[in-house]
Write a protein that holds these residues in place. Structure first.
Motif, short mmCIF file in Angstrom:
data_model
loop_
_atom_site.label_atom_id
_atom_site.label_comp_id
_atom_site.label_asym_id
_atom_site.label_seq_id
_atom_site.Cartn_x
_atom_site.Cartn_y
_atom_site.Cartn_z
N HIS A 3 3.70 101.28 -70.24
CA HIS A 3 5.09 101.01 -69.88
C HIS A 3 5.95 102.23 -70.14
O HIS A 3 5.66 103.07 -70.98
N ALA A 4 7.03 102.31 -69.37
CA ALA A 4 7.92 103.46 -69.45
C ALA A 4 9.27 103.10 -68.86
O ALA A 4 9.46 102.05 -68.23
N PHE A 5 10.22 104.00 -69.09
CA PHE A 5 11.55 103.91 -68.51
C PHE A 5 11.44 103.78 -66.99
O PHE A 5 10.62 104.44 -66.36
N ASN A 6 12.26 102.95 -66.39
CA ASN A 6 12.17 102.71 -64.96
C ASN A 6 12.34 103.98 -64.12
O ASN A 6 11.74 104.11 -63.05
N GLY A 7 13.15 104.92 -64.58
CA GLY A 7 13.29 106.18 -63.85
C GLY A 7 11.98 106.94 -63.78
O GLY A 7 11.65 107.55 -62.76
N ALA A 8 11.21 106.91 -64.88
CA ALA A 8 9.91 107.58 -64.89
C ALA A 8 8.92 106.86 -63.98
O ALA A 8 8.10 107.49 -63.31
N VAL A 9 9.00 105.53 -63.96
CA VAL A 9 8.15 104.74 -63.05
C VAL A 9 8.43 105.13 -61.61
O VAL A 9 7.53 105.34 -60.80
N ILE A 10 9.71 105.23 -61.27
CA ILE A 10 10.12 105.60 -59.91
C ILE A 10 9.55 106.96 -59.53
O ILE A 10 8.97 107.14 -58.44
N LYS A 11 9.71 107.95 -60.39
CA LYS A 11 9.26 109.31 -60.07
C LYS A 11 7.75 109.37 -59.86
O LYS A 11 7.27 110.07 -58.96
N LEU B 54 11.05 114.39 -72.02
CA LEU B 54 11.86 114.81 -70.89
C LEU B 54 11.57 113.94 -69.66
O LEU B 54 10.50 113.34 -69.56
N GLY B 55 12.51 113.88 -68.76
CA GLY B 55 12.31 113.16 -67.52
C GLY B 55 12.32 111.66 -67.65
O GLY B 55 11.83 110.95 -66.77
N ALA B 56 12.90 111.17 -68.73
CA ALA B 56 12.89 109.72 -68.96
C ALA B 56 14.29 109.22 -69.31
O ALA B 56 15.30 109.85 -68.97
N HIS B 57 14.34 108.08 -69.98
CA HIS B 57 15.58 107.36 -70.24
C HIS B 57 16.69 108.24 -70.80
O HIS B 57 17.79 108.29 -70.25
N HIS B 58 16.42 108.94 -71.89
CA HIS B 58 17.48 109.66 -72.58
C HIS B 58 18.00 110.86 -71.78
O HIS B 58 19.20 111.16 -71.82
N GLU B 59 17.11 111.52 -71.06
CA GLU B 59 17.58 112.65 -70.24
C GLU B 59 18.52 112.18 -69.15
O GLU B 59 19.58 112.77 -68.92
N TYR C 275 16.39 99.32 -60.59
CA TYR C 275 15.69 100.50 -60.09
C TYR C 275 16.60 101.34 -59.20
O TYR C 275 16.52 102.56 -59.20
N GLN C 276 17.47 100.66 -58.46
CA GLN C 276 18.34 101.38 -57.53
C GLN C 276 19.27 102.35 -58.25
O GLN C 276 19.59 103.41 -57.73
N ILE C 277 19.71 101.98 -59.45
CA ILE C 277 20.56 102.87 -60.25
C ILE C 277 19.91 104.24 -60.38
O ILE C 277 20.54 105.28 -60.19
N TRP C 278 18.60 104.23 -60.69
CA TRP C 278 17.90 105.49 -60.95
C TRP C 278 17.46 106.17 -59.66
O TRP C 278 17.37 107.39 -59.60
N ILE C 279 17.17 105.39 -58.63
CA ILE C 279 16.88 106.00 -57.33
C ILE C 279 18.10 106.81 -56.88
O ILE C 279 17.97 107.97 -56.47
N ASP C 280 19.28 106.20 -56.97
CA ASP C 280 20.51 106.89 -56.57
C ASP C 280 20.72 108.16 -57.39
O ASP C 280 21.12 109.20 -56.86
N TRP C 281 20.41 108.09 -58.69
CA TRP C 281 20.62 109.25 -59.56
C TRP C 281 19.64 110.36 -59.19
O TRP C 281 19.99 111.53 -59.11
N LEU C 282 18.38 109.98 -58.96
CA LEU C 282 17.37 110.98 -58.64
C LEU C 282 17.63 111.64 -57.29
O LEU C 282 17.33 112.82 -57.09
N VAL C 283 18.20 110.88 -56.36
CA VAL C 283 18.60 111.46 -55.08
C VAL C 283 19.76 112.44 -55.31
O VAL C 283 19.76 113.57 -54.81
N LYS C 284 20.73 112.00 -56.10
CA LYS C 284 21.88 112.84 -56.42
C LYS C 284 21.46 114.12 -57.13
O LYS C 284 22.01 115.21 -56.89
N ASP C 285 20.44 114.02 -57.99
CA ASP C 285 19.97 115.15 -58.77
C ASP C 285 18.99 116.03 -57.99
O ASP C 285 18.52 117.05 -58.50
N GLY C 286 18.66 115.62 -56.77
CA GLY C 286 17.77 116.41 -55.93
C GLY C 286 16.29 116.20 -56.18
O GLY C 286 15.46 116.92 -55.60
N LYS D 262 12.06 102.74 -51.60
CA LYS D 262 12.90 101.55 -51.69
C LYS D 262 12.64 100.84 -53.01
O LYS D 262 11.49 100.73 -53.46
N ALA D 263 13.70 100.34 -53.62
CA ALA D 263 13.57 99.66 -54.91
C ALA D 263 12.59 98.49 -54.83
O ALA D 263 11.79 98.27 -55.75
#
Length: 356
Positions: free
Chosen positions: A105-113, A162-167, A319-330, A338-339
């Motif tokens: 298990h991991a932060f959802n942002g890391a799962v997405i990436k 790095l690359g997870a929840h806190h970052e 999941y969409q929260i982090w998808i949007d952020w990762l798109v914004k961050d390039g 898709k979420a």
């Protein structure tokens, strides 16, 4: 079953696979089928569970939802097989992809990436989250000149990986305060084990340290620190992390997968409804009985699993929260993923009660 007192049995070949995976992720490429289909798929039990043992990694001084589920008897006849500890969610789910473990298990942002890079994973149930009781703060010492986001330029911030929840929380905070991407890049991230972060902060080795749950409360008892912001300040209550299984494991071991999700879901609800003292006593007992040379006293500060959805149900918006952020961050392209393709609630017995 492996001796729980042994260290991680990963072979040199497996370590090489992890290195290759990490390199692939940095290039945005990964096998679509990959390893990680589970082990012993021929070990069918009388009750039709295809696999009766699930390999996993632990976190020192903490009890996961899966470990709690097993201790409560919800996972039987399936057993967990401990292969070692990790301090990193991204590393934990990478070992699922390489086949060194069956579940992680991991932060959802890391799962997405990882999934966006081609990893054949699906999130199946929530593992931890943020609420008014369980959250992580970004702390400085009382005498620190840091008062706001712009004061962090050129400063060092300690976090567990790095690359997870806190970052992403840090970047979200800085972005909301008006810092540009170039300015955000001037903040140095330092990887430290969570148990070392407070000392590093007090000794001025870093300027900011992330402290959560037990470590936060113990540090606050000692005094001399103050919070800049918290993940709860930014987003309120939400499920932050998920358990994942490979798509191959889900396909080849549907009964075992369903049993795991059901057990985890029931454990989430037990921890939510049981008296706090009862939960703390059980968590302490689990840590003491598994004999991994840990400090069981830290669980006396336990407050919540933080999982928002009933029974660990997952939602697209988390999941969409982090998808949007990762798109914004390039890091992702718009429309790349898709979420709804990242997770499934089909195995969760609480799905029938979900408000649509």
């Amino acid at each position: 079953m492996r001796d729980p007192n042994t260290t991680s049995p990963f072979t040199a070949r497996r370590r090489a696979l992890v290195a290759v995976l990490c390199a692939a992720l940095s290039l945005g490429a990964c096998s679509k089928d990959g390893p990680g289909g589970g082990h012993g798929s021929g070990d069918r039990g009388a009750d039709d569970h295809e696999v009766l043992e699930l390999r996993y990694q632990g976190f020192a001084g903490a009890v996961s939802v899966a470990e709690l589920a097993e201790d409560l008897g919800y996972l039987a006849p399936i057993k967990l097989s401990y292969v070692g500890n990790t301090i990193s969610g991204p590393q934990d789910i990478q070992t699922v992809v390489t086949g060194d473990t069956d579940v992680g298990h991991a932060f959802n942002g890391a799962v997405i990436k990882l999934i966006a890079a081609g990893a054949p994973l699906r999130a199946v149930v929530g593992s931890y989250g943020v609420d008014a009781k369980r959250w992580s703060g970004f702390y400085v010492t009382e005498d620190s000149p840091i008062k706001g986001a712009r004061d962090l330029l050129g400063k060092k911030v300690a976090m567990n990986t790095l690359g997870a929840h806190h970052e992403l929380m840090l970047k979200e905070y800085l972005s909301r305060q008006g810092l540009t991407s170039a300015e955000i890049a001037q903040v140095t991230l330092v990887v430290l084990p969570p148990v070392s972060a407070e000392l590093a902060l007090r000794q001025k080795q870093v300027d900011v340290a992330v402290l959560g749950d037990v470590l936060r409360d113990k540090a606050l008892e000692r005094g001399g620190i103050r919070a800049l912001f918290s993940d709860h300040d930014l987003f309120g209550e939400f499920t932050a992390g998920s358990y994942v299984l490979t798509t191959r494991f889900l396909r080849e071991n549907p009964n075992t997968a369903r049993k795991f999700v059901e057990a985890a879901a029931r454990a989430v609800e037990w921890a939510r409804s049981a008296p706090r003292d009862e939960v703390v006593a059980r968590l302490r007992s689990i840590i003491e009985r598994r004999q991994r040379n840990e400090d069981a006293s830290v669980v006396t500060y336990w407050t919540s699993m933080g999982v928002a959805g009933r029974g660990g149900l997952l939602s697209a918006k988390e999941y969409q929260i982090w998808i949007d952020w990762l798109v914004k961050d390039g890091e992702l392209k718009a429309g790349q993923i898709k979420a709804e393709d990242l997770f499934t609630n089909e195995l969760n017995p609480f799905a029938a009660t979900q408000v649509r």
